[in-house]
Design an enzyme around this catalytic site. Sequence first.
Site, PDB file in Angstrom:
ATOM      1  N   TYR A  62      30.897  26.658  46.248  1.00 24.62           N
ATOM      2  CA  TYR A  62      30.184  27.912  45.971  1.00 24.62           C
ATOM      3  C   TYR A  62      29.088  27.625  44.944  1.00 24.62           C
ATOM      4  CZ  TYR A  62      34.028  30.427  48.312  1.00 24.62           C
ATOM      5  OH  TYR A  62      34.956  30.878  49.220  1.00 24.62           O
TER       6      TYR A  62
HETATM    7  N1  LIG Z   1      37.919  30.497  52.601  1.00 26.74           N
HETATM    8  C1  LIG Z   1      36.737  30.748  53.116  1.00 26.74           C
HETATM    9  O1  LIG Z   1      36.274  30.058  54.029  1.00 26.74           O
HETATM   10  C2  LIG Z   1      35.945  31.905  52.560  1.00 26.74           C
HETATM   11  C3  LIG Z   1      34.794  32.334  53.236  1.00 26.74           C
HETATM   12  C4  LIG Z   1      34.104  33.422  52.731  1.00 26.74           C
HETATM   13  C5  LIG Z   1      34.548  34.059  51.579  1.00 26.74           C
HETATM   14  N2  LIG Z   1      35.649  33.599  50.909  1.00 26.74           N
HETATM   15  C6  LIG Z   1      36.141  34.272  49.682  1.00 26.74           C
HETATM   16  O2  LIG Z   1      36.262  35.663  49.925  1.00 26.74           O
HETATM   17  C7  LIG Z   1      35.502  36.393  48.953  1.00 26.74           C
HETATM   18  C8  LIG Z   1      35.024  37.680  49.561  1.00 26.74           C
HETATM   19  O3  LIG Z   1      34.233  37.393  50.717  1.00 26.74           O
HETATM   20  P1  LIG Z   1      32.976  38.274  51.078  1.00 26.74           P
HETATM   21  O4  LIG Z   1      32.084  38.410  49.871  1.00 26.74           O
HETATM   22  O5  LIG Z   1      32.377  37.724  52.319  1.00 26.74           O
HETATM   23  O6  LIG Z   1      33.686  39.681  51.337  1.00 26.74           O
HETATM   24  P2  LIG Z   1      33.221  41.016  52.067  1.00 26.74           P
HETATM   25  O7  LIG Z   1      34.069  42.067  51.445  1.00 26.74           O
HETATM   26  O8  LIG Z   1      33.258  40.899  53.540  1.00 26.74           O
HETATM   27  O9  LIG Z   1      31.695  41.230  51.644  1.00 26.74           O
HETATM   28  C9  LIG Z   1      31.345  41.494  50.305  1.00 26.74           C
HETATM   29  C10 LIG Z   1      29.902  41.994  50.264  1.00 26.74           C
HETATM   30  O10 LIG Z   1      29.840  43.310  50.800  1.00 26.74           O
HETATM   31  C11 LIG Z   1      28.989  44.117  49.986  1.00 26.74           C
HETATM   32  N3  LIG Z   1      29.870  45.096  49.310  1.00 26.74           N
HETATM   33  C12 LIG Z   1      31.115  44.863  48.802  1.00 26.74           C
HETATM   34  N4  LIG Z   1      31.654  45.992  48.296  1.00 26.74           N
HETATM   35  C13 LIG Z   1      30.753  46.972  48.503  1.00 26.74           C
HETATM   36  C14 LIG Z   1      30.738  48.351  48.198  1.00 26.74           C
HETATM   37  N5  LIG Z   1      31.784  48.926  47.581  1.00 26.74           N
HETATM   38  N6  LIG Z   1      29.666  49.076  48.548  1.00 26.74           N
HETATM   39  C15 LIG Z   1      28.609  48.493  49.174  1.00 26.74           C
HETATM   40  N7  LIG Z   1      28.551  47.179  49.480  1.00 26.74           N
HETATM   41  C16 LIG Z   1      29.619  46.419  49.147  1.00 26.74           C
HETATM   42  C17 LIG Z   1      28.305  43.163  49.023  1.00 26.74           C
HETATM   43  O11 LIG Z   1      27.190  42.562  49.671  1.00 26.74           O
HETATM   44  P3  LIG Z   1      25.684  43.151  49.570  1.00 26.74           P
HETATM   45  O12 LIG Z   1      25.525  43.797  48.234  1.00 26.74           O
HETATM   46  O13 LIG Z   1      24.831  41.973  49.776  1.00 26.74           O
HETATM   47  O14 LIG Z   1      25.579  44.140  50.697  1.00 26.74           O
HETATM   48  C18 LIG Z   1      29.366  42.099  48.855  1.00 26.74           C
HETATM   49  O15 LIG Z   1      28.869  40.861  48.399  1.00 26.74           O
HETATM   50  C19 LIG Z   1      34.412  35.400  48.520  1.00 26.74           C
HETATM   51  O16 LIG Z   1      33.844  35.682  47.253  1.00 26.74           O
HETATM   52  C20 LIG Z   1      35.198  34.115  48.494  1.00 26.74           C
HETATM   53  O17 LIG Z   1      35.957  34.026  47.298  1.00 26.74           O
HETATM   54  C21 LIG Z   1      36.357  32.542  51.402  1.00 26.74           C
END
Ligand SMILES: NC(=O)c1ccc[n+]([C@@H]2O[C@H](COP(=O)([O-])OP(=O)(O)OC[C@H]3O[C@@H](n4cnc5c(N)ncnc54)[C@H](OP(=O)(O)O)[C@@H]3O)[C@@H](O)[C@H]2O)c1
Length: 353
Positions: A62
């Site tokens: 990351y």
């Molecule tokens: N193991 C793996 O391969 C893998 C892969 C991916 C992620 N992860 C882990 O999972 C975590 C979460 O993944 P993700 O960030 O992809 O999760 P997600 O919940 O699918 O997307 C989060 C994104 O959605 C938007 N958001 C979140 N809450 C919101 C709200 N209340 N209102 C409006 N927009 C909102 C924001 O993006 P915007 O502001 O840009 O719209 C935020 O960055 C990562 O930080 C990481 O630790 C692991």
Amino acid sequence: MEFRQLGKSGLKVPVLSFGTGTFGGGNEFFAAWGATEVEEARRLVEICLEAGVNLFDTADIYSDGLSETILGKAIEGRRDQVLISTKATFRTSAGKDPNDVGSSRYHLIRACEASLRRLGTDYIDIYHLHGFDALTPIDEVLSTLNNLVASGKVRYIGCSNFSGWHLMKSLDIADRYGWPRYAGHQVYYSLIGREYEWELMPVGADQGVGALIWSPLGWGRLTGNVRRGQPLPKVSRLHKTGDMGPQVSEEYLHRVVDALDQVAKESGKSVPQVALNWLLQRPTVATVIMGARNEQQLRQNLGAAGWNLHADQIAKLDRASDVTPIYPYWHQRQFTERNPAAAAPGPSTKCEG
Ligand SMILES: NC(=O)c1ccc[n+]([C@@H]2O[C@H](COP(=O)([O-])OP(=O)(O)OC[C@H]3O[C@@H](n4cnc5c(N)ncnc54)[C@H](OP(=O)(O)O)[C@@H]3O)[C@@H](O)[C@H]2O)c1
């Protein structure tokens, strides 16, 4: 905050945890997710701890390590209050050597030591393999993880993005040698990505491997800001990274968002809160890793726990997000429809309604 056991390990994890993919903004991909610096990271950690969320997820890739460095600084002086989950296997941009990728003994030990340095700690609570390395024998991987646990550098091990057979074979080899088993599997699972249910959920349920859910809002799509006929919000990581990660058809996405809108309206919750709460009610789920670009999003997402969707609301979301199973799961579903007692958790059990 509710805590659940991570699989059948003794570790208890909060049902909501915080992902730090938004920390650092250290390269083009992660800059689109966010660029949270140390001061803001400290505030976000503080907000999580106040809400009872003490598990923080990061990875060496990351922002090429910056996420780990910032998380390490943000938890300075509070190491004993938090659980850290990080990951190795993939190549960071600093690693040019053929051995700077994969889950070999050589790479895992170096990657673990580098993560410990960046995090400013001498142990990692959950150490994940970020993906399956088909080139390294599984017993080399697991004996290395066994040594990392024995040396005290790692407390629990997990894997991420494995297939069912990768996980099952690894568990079998661990059992054969008496090595630690994967306590958790970090998986993609959301209302617009239910493939986890085909094979991995039944393996997790059968083998006692807890799920840590990544991208619970479907790669940032189930936010309430992505709507039929409307342009993407001005600030959204989807502009640059929407065509990476899990893909979804517009029709399916909007069908699910419509159902989320209805349930959000009748429950008085927001779309992300409903989408996250649905996951909390699924079998095998130990923790849902929230992503949040800022304090406002984090506070809203923290409101996803502490209440439960009603059965009819869950059924509505199940129906909207149901897809035709691929083979052999449609065949198994037909069988379990006639023999409900034989159903394992997963899509072989047709959703209600
Ligand atoms: N193991 C793996 O391969 C893998 C892969 C991916 C992620 N992860 C882990 O999972 C975590 C979460 O993944 P993700 O960030 O992809 O999760 P997600 O919940 O699918 O997307 C989060 C994104 O959605 C938007 N958001 C979140 N809450 C919101 C709200 N209340 N209102 C409006 N927009 C909102 C924001 O993006 P915007 O502001 O840009 O719209 C935020 O960055 C990562 O930080 C990481 O630790 C692991």
